[in-house]
Design a protein around this motif. Structure first.
Motif, PDB file in Angstrom:
ATOM      1  N   SER A  81      -1.347  57.219 -11.018  1.00  0.00           N
ATOM      2  CA  SER A  81      -0.341  56.783 -10.048  1.00  0.00           C
ATOM      3  C   SER A  81      -0.807  56.926  -8.595  1.00  0.00           C
ATOM      4  O   SER A  81      -0.102  56.505  -7.682  1.00  0.00           O
ATOM      5  CB  SER A  81       0.974  57.535 -10.264  1.00  0.00           C
ATOM      6  OG  SER A  81       0.735  58.912 -10.175  1.00  0.00           O
ATOM      7  N   HIS A  82      -1.989  57.518  -8.375  1.00  0.00           N
ATOM      8  CA  HIS A  82      -2.484  57.664  -7.003  1.00  0.00           C
ATOM      9  C   HIS A  82      -3.907  57.140  -6.875  1.00  0.00           C
ATOM     10  O   HIS A  82      -4.746  57.394  -7.742  1.00  0.00           O
ATOM     11  CB  HIS A  82      -2.482  59.133  -6.567  1.00  0.00           C
ATOM     12  CG  HIS A  82      -1.120  59.694  -6.354  1.00  0.00           C
ATOM     13  ND1 HIS A  82      -0.416  60.317  -7.351  1.00  0.00           N
ATOM     14  CD2 HIS A  82      -0.325  59.695  -5.263  1.00  0.00           C
ATOM     15  CE1 HIS A  82       0.757  60.702  -6.876  1.00  0.00           C
ATOM     16  NE2 HIS A  82       0.845  60.330  -5.605  1.00  0.00           N
ATOM     17  N   ARG A  83      -4.159  56.459  -5.751  1.00  0.00           N
ATOM     18  CA  ARG A  83      -5.519  55.967  -5.490  1.00  0.00           C
ATOM     19  C   ARG A  83      -5.803  56.003  -3.987  1.00  0.00           C
ATOM     20  O   ARG A  83      -5.009  55.515  -3.179  1.00  0.00           O
ATOM     21  CB  ARG A  83      -5.645  54.532  -6.009  1.00  0.00           C
ATOM     22  CG  ARG A  83      -7.036  53.951  -5.837  1.00  0.00           C
ATOM     23  CD  ARG A  83      -7.190  52.641  -6.578  1.00  0.00           C
ATOM     24  NE  ARG A  83      -6.524  51.547  -5.899  1.00  0.00           N
ATOM     25  CZ  ARG A  83      -6.960  50.288  -5.888  1.00  0.00           C
ATOM     26  NH1 ARG A  83      -8.048  49.973  -6.570  1.00  0.00           N
ATOM     27  NH2 ARG A  83      -6.296  49.347  -5.260  1.00  0.00           N
ATOM     28  N   TRP A  84      -6.936  56.596  -3.644  1.00  0.00           N
ATOM     29  CA  TRP A  84      -7.420  56.572  -2.254  1.00  0.00           C
ATOM     30  C   TRP A  84      -8.216  55.292  -2.029  1.00  0.00           C
ATOM     31  O   TRP A  84      -8.993  54.890  -2.902  1.00  0.00           O
ATOM     32  CB  TRP A  84      -8.363  57.748  -1.975  1.00  0.00           C
ATOM     33  CG  TRP A  84      -7.810  59.122  -2.206  1.00  0.00           C
ATOM     34  CD1 TRP A  84      -8.155  59.985  -3.201  1.00  0.00           C
ATOM     35  CD2 TRP A  84      -6.848  59.813  -1.390  1.00  0.00           C
ATOM     36  NE1 TRP A  84      -7.465  61.169  -3.061  1.00  0.00           N
ATOM     37  CE2 TRP A  84      -6.660  61.082  -1.966  1.00  0.00           C
ATOM     38  CE3 TRP A  84      -6.133  59.480  -0.244  1.00  0.00           C
ATOM     39  CZ2 TRP A  84      -5.787  62.029  -1.424  1.00  0.00           C
ATOM     40  CZ3 TRP A  84      -5.261  60.404   0.295  1.00  0.00           C
ATOM     41  CH2 TRP A  84      -5.095  61.658  -0.298  1.00  0.00           C
ATOM     42  N   ILE A  85      -8.066  54.683  -0.856  1.00  0.00           N
ATOM     43  CA  ILE A  85      -8.852  53.487  -0.512  1.00  0.00           C
ATOM     44  C   ILE A  85      -9.585  53.792   0.799  1.00  0.00           C
ATOM     45  O   ILE A  85      -8.947  53.998   1.836  1.00  0.00           O
ATOM     46  CB  ILE A  85      -7.944  52.246  -0.371  1.00  0.00           C
ATOM     47  CG1 ILE A  85      -7.134  52.044  -1.664  1.00  0.00           C
ATOM     48  CG2 ILE A  85      -8.775  51.007  -0.052  1.00  0.00           C
ATOM     49  CD1 ILE A  85      -6.155  50.881  -1.620  1.00  0.00           C
TER      50      ILE A  85
END
Ligand code: IPD
Length: 262
Positions: A81-85
């Motif tokens: 549910s979490h992603r760094w870009i």
């Protein structure tokens, strides 16, 4: 006074740590300009090193989150549910040429929606940051997009496709549609800072085609939280198409109408 969430503190700490390494490397670049080989390989190494610093900090603080990074690509984590870009140097061409205009950009997606972003200019120590629903800030100051309504008073920014990129014809068509209607157009060379400047009311709007998610993820949050509008030029979602129009709320439709949809 701006109140920062724990995750925002983590993002800013990671950016500042990477910035210290970049500052040392940027100092070297001028020396390298005079060599035949130039500083390109050195900057690629600096880019990767900064990305690894950010990756290390964020993985440590939030184990399990996924990543999408300019240099290393996608790294999946158990937390879907979490992603760094992440873009460790947005404005790489400026950096290579010793031009003092580049940034570190970190966006955070939660359940597939952009939830937070920072764009940090290490050379001016300007930390642009925003969290969904909490507003946008420059260091401790609240940001608002500009209030200009008349296009002929507006300053816009864009990007110019370079060697190996598509979109030259489209940009010429865009310029033909826009330049006679506005006060000016700038090409500064960091999409993340262009968006941060829209959030800060320095630019009234910004458009560009063919960008990558790491160029714009954080900046989109900034513009929206500063009261601006962000849309795709052809279709949405912007993060997937990479074609973006971000403006204050007053001029969005007028600028969109001047840009060919092609
Ligand atoms: C570039 C910058 C530039 C934009 C280019 C991007 P990079 O990112 O954001 O302003 O015009 O399209 O690729 O390569 O410096 O991370």
């Amino acid at each position: 006074m701006a109140i920062m969430s724990p995750v925002m503190t983590v993002m800013q700490k990671a950016a500042r740590k990477a910035a210290r390494a970049l500052a040392r490397d940027f100092g070297e670049v001028e020396q390298l300009q005079v060599s035949m080989k130039g500083p390109a390989d050195f900057v690629t190494a600096a880019d990767k090193k900064a990305e690894q610093i950010i990756f290390g900090e964020l993985s440590h603080a939030r184990p399990g989150y996924g990543f999408l990074m300019e240099e290393s690509g996608a790294v999946d984590g158990p937390d879907k549910s979490h992603r760094w870009i992440i873009d460790p140097i947005d404005g790489t061409t400026n950096f290579v040429h010793g031009i003092a205009h580049y940034s570190i950009s970190i966006g955070l997606e939660r359940e597939g929606q952009l939830a937070a972003g920072i764009v940090y200019n290490p050379l001016t120590d300007e930390m642009f940051w925003a969290e969904k629903g909490q507003g946008a800030f420059l260091n401790n100051r609240r940001l608002r997009v500009s209030a200009r309504k008349n296009l002929n008073e507006c300053l816009l920014a864009t990007g110019i496709p370079f060697h190996g990129r598509k979109g030259q014809k489209e940009l010429i068509a865009d310029l033909n549609g826009i330049m006679d209607n506005v006060a000016g157009i700038r090409r500064f060379g960091s999409a993340a800072l262009d968006l941060a400047y829209v959030a800060a009311g320095r630019f009234d709007g910004y458009w560009e085609r063919g960008l990558s998610p790491w160029d714009i993820a954080a900046g989109i949050v900034l513009v929206r939280e500063a009261g601006g509008l962000v849309s795709g030029l052809t279709k949405d979602p912007v993060l997937e198409t990479g074609d973006i129009l971000a403006t204050n709320a007053e001029i969005h439709n007028a600028v969109a109408a001047l840009l060919p949809k092609a």
